[in-house]
Design a protein around this motif. Sequence first.
Motif, mmCIF file in Angstrom:
data_model
loop_
_atom_site.group_PDB
_atom_site.id
_atom_site.type_symbol
_atom_site.label_atom_id
_atom_site.label_comp_id
_atom_site.label_asym_id
_atom_site.label_seq_id
_atom_site.Cartn_x
_atom_site.Cartn_y
_atom_site.Cartn_z
ATOM 1 N N PRO A 199 35.517 51.720 -58.495
ATOM 2 C CA PRO A 199 34.690 51.018 -59.474
ATOM 3 C C PRO A 199 34.448 49.532 -59.168
ATOM 4 O O PRO A 199 33.630 48.889 -59.811
ATOM 5 N N LYS A 200 35.165 48.978 -58.187
ATOM 6 C CA LYS A 200 35.080 47.533 -57.980
ATOM 7 C C LYS A 200 33.782 47.146 -57.268
ATOM 8 O O LYS A 200 33.411 47.721 -56.246
ATOM 9 N N LEU A 201 33.132 46.144 -57.855
ATOM 10 C CA LEU A 201 31.875 45.659 -57.291
ATOM 11 C C LEU A 201 32.155 44.613 -56.197
ATOM 12 O O LEU A 201 32.950 43.715 -56.397
ATOM 13 N N HIS A 202 31.505 44.753 -55.041
ATOM 14 C CA HIS A 202 31.635 43.742 -53.989
ATOM 15 C C HIS A 202 30.405 42.851 -53.940
ATOM 16 O O HIS A 202 30.480 41.670 -53.633
ATOM 17 N N ALA A 203 29.223 43.476 -54.224
ATOM 18 C CA ALA A 203 27.982 42.705 -54.304
ATOM 19 C C ALA A 203 27.910 42.085 -55.707
ATOM 20 O O ALA A 203 28.826 42.255 -56.516
ATOM 21 N N LYS A 204 26.772 41.418 -55.992
ATOM 22 C CA LYS A 204 26.692 40.739 -57.296
ATOM 23 C C LYS A 204 26.202 41.652 -58.408
ATOM 24 O O LYS A 204 26.201 41.270 -59.575
ATOM 25 N N ASN A 205 25.698 42.818 -58.057
ATOM 26 C CA ASN A 205 25.182 43.753 -59.077
ATOM 27 C C ASN A 205 25.200 45.154 -58.474
ATOM 28 O O ASN A 205 25.243 45.313 -57.245
ATOM 29 N N TRP A 206 25.144 46.188 -59.340
ATOM 30 C CA TRP A 206 25.243 47.559 -58.832
ATOM 31 C C TRP A 206 24.061 47.985 -57.962
ATOM 32 O O TRP A 206 24.254 48.694 -56.967
ATOM 33 N N PRO A 207 22.821 47.563 -58.264
ATOM 34 C CA PRO A 207 21.743 47.978 -57.357
ATOM 35 C C PRO A 207 21.978 47.503 -55.911
ATOM 36 O O PRO A 207 21.789 48.269 -54.961
ATOM 37 N N ALA A 208 22.422 46.271 -55.732
ATOM 38 C CA ALA A 208 22.703 45.778 -54.371
ATOM 39 C C ALA A 208 23.930 46.487 -53.795
ATOM 40 O O ALA A 208 23.964 46.838 -52.613
ATOM 41 N N GLU A 209 24.931 46.710 -54.636
ATOM 42 C CA GLU A 209 26.145 47.421 -54.184
ATOM 43 C C GLU A 209 25.780 48.849 -53.719
ATOM 44 O O GLU A 209 26.322 49.358 -52.735
ATOM 45 N N ALA A 210 24.847 49.467 -54.455
ATOM 46 C CA ALA A 210 24.446 50.837 -54.107
ATOM 47 C C ALA A 210 23.812 50.852 -52.715
ATOM 48 O O ALA A 210 24.142 51.702 -51.869
ATOM 49 N N ALA A 211 22.915 49.898 -52.466
ATOM 50 C CA ALA A 211 22.272 49.835 -51.150
ATOM 51 C C ALA A 211 23.328 49.571 -50.067
ATOM 52 O O ALA A 211 23.304 50.181 -48.992
ATOM 53 N N LEU A 212 24.261 48.673 -50.371
ATOM 54 C CA LEU A 212 25.326 48.336 -49.426
ATOM 55 C C LEU A 212 26.176 49.571 -49.095
ATOM 56 O O LEU A 212 26.435 49.878 -47.925
ATOM 57 N N ARG A 213 26.606 50.293 -50.128
ATOM 58 C CA ARG A 213 27.460 51.468 -49.877
ATOM 59 C C ARG A 213 26.704 52.539 -49.104
ATOM 60 O O ARG A 213 27.266 53.196 -48.231
#
Length: 556
Positions: free
Chosen positions: A22-36
């Motif tokens: 659940p931990k976010l590394h990016a600043k928001n979930w949409p960017a985190e989703a692209a990153l993952r």
Amino acid sequence: MSVEEFLQTYANHPVYFPPRGPKLHAKNWPAEAALRMFLNNLSQDVAEDPERLVVYGGIGQAARTPQDACKIIELLLTLEEDESLLIQSGKPVGKIRSHAEAPRVLIANSNLVPHWATWQHFNELRERGLMMYGQMTAGSWIYIGTQGILQGTYETFAACARQHFNGDLRHKLIVSGGLGGMGGAQPLAATMTGATFLGVDVDPERIKKRQESGYIDTMTYDYHHAMRLVLAAQHKGEAVSIGLVGNIGDVLEKLVQDGITPDILTDQTSAHDPINGYVPHGMCLPQALDLRRNNPEYYRELSLQSMARHVGYMLELQRRGSCTFDYGNNLREFALQGGEQNAFQIPGFVPEFIRPLFCEGKGPFRWVALSGDPEDIRVTDEALKKLFPKNKQMISWLEQAKVKVPFQGLPSRICWLGMDEREKAGLLFNQLVREGKVKGPIVIGRDHLDCGSVASPYRETEGMKDGSDAVSDWPLLNLMANTSGGATWVSFHHGGGVGIGYSQHAGMVILADGTERADRCLRRVLYNDPALGIYRHADAGYESAQKNAHKFNLNS
Ligand code: NAD
């Protein structure tokens, strides 16, 4: 975690893997989703060759260079909700101002002005570090491993069974070449339909990978051993799959000589790329790799001649009764260029088996649990079964997939859904996230091989009723519709599936993170995207698409 620490942990080239939990590394979930998803595409469990950033499909890459991969990661980690990242053929080239419901990433891969759209020009640019081949889901970060094409392959074999074998593939032999990222789905899809399968690949490592991931049963280097196993299994009606190391052209020659006629014959070698994909006959793999590097022009000539010979044997087996079809790798065109004048007597799989589904707005809908927890996929499978209790085919698919389909990388699921179904499924997944019934957000995407997102005259748009095969306004409209609707990232590529010069296509991925923003975006995107497929086919004169446009009140 600093950017440096993140890179060291998750992107120490060539070892990539996505964060889970659940931990976010990016600043928001949409960017985190692209990153993952970017890291998932490149991870050892998913990509065919992470060292070269190759995900699948010949030289289909997720980023242009390891330095570009680092830069993409760095930019995604710091991307704000009102910014969008621009990717040009695998290289991050800037950020633009946008807004929270706009795509976080805008991707353009391998696009060339039509007059220059040749493999030769593309390869020159690639050599100079100016371009990358994005294939379809490699450069658009929604490849989910071999499962991604599994249901499509299963649907194709099942449609072939209905049309030619009274719906029953027991005691039937399927033969095909190529057991790579996508072609590797064939053995499992074949055995899921009850058939016996022989797959041939020049590269033993590829077959081993399929065996390790549970897609193929047995591997052998010996033609006679393979044939003993295959013919015995076919006789007993056993659904087993055998991977034979060899050149498919040579193996077909032997089948012709031995009087063995497969019931179904196709091919998924990377024929779309005569230099970096297909391996000519008469040389072992290391020799081929050497020649590729040292004399690509001569290699290309040998490739074209080999494809002509390969297709010549396919035509002979077709004459002897094999149900033979092209499986979307442009083999026929390059065989024609190599001198096989009758190559196009082999029909393409889309007009034969898939177009009726496209007329319903159906296509390869897929989703990925960003939590990394396989249980989340089980929850979504069960929720879908409850949502569509009358869709027996979908239920049977999900039940088989649960038992037979191993996950690669982040847990994911493919399931062909159509107009209306996709929107309902997306909203349901968002609700599951909101209510905490799954442990993290879910990304939803699809292949570019879809009903309204591609122009590819030797594949998805072959033989359109009104002759509009090469009109690529449609994938551009699809891109614009999904950008306006608020997909989380969008992409426009050239050359996927069939190679440079032969196709243009659009991709989209959308995040379900439980928010109201996601609800709004899902409602628009998962309506627009399949609607484009119905519009495209209705406009081309397909009656069933026209009926579906009416049924779903499109245009009203
Ligand atoms: P890949 O590059 O991962 O695998 C291709 C495989 O073919 C490799 O394992 C290679 O060793 C093998 N090969 C090459 N030449 C050979 C020969 N002469 N004999 C035996 N094996 C040989 O590619 P992929 O992702 O598996 O895709 C395969 C092809 O299918 C591509 O052209 C791709 O564009 C196309 N494709 C079709 C569909 C579809 O729905 N039908 C979907 C995706 C991709």
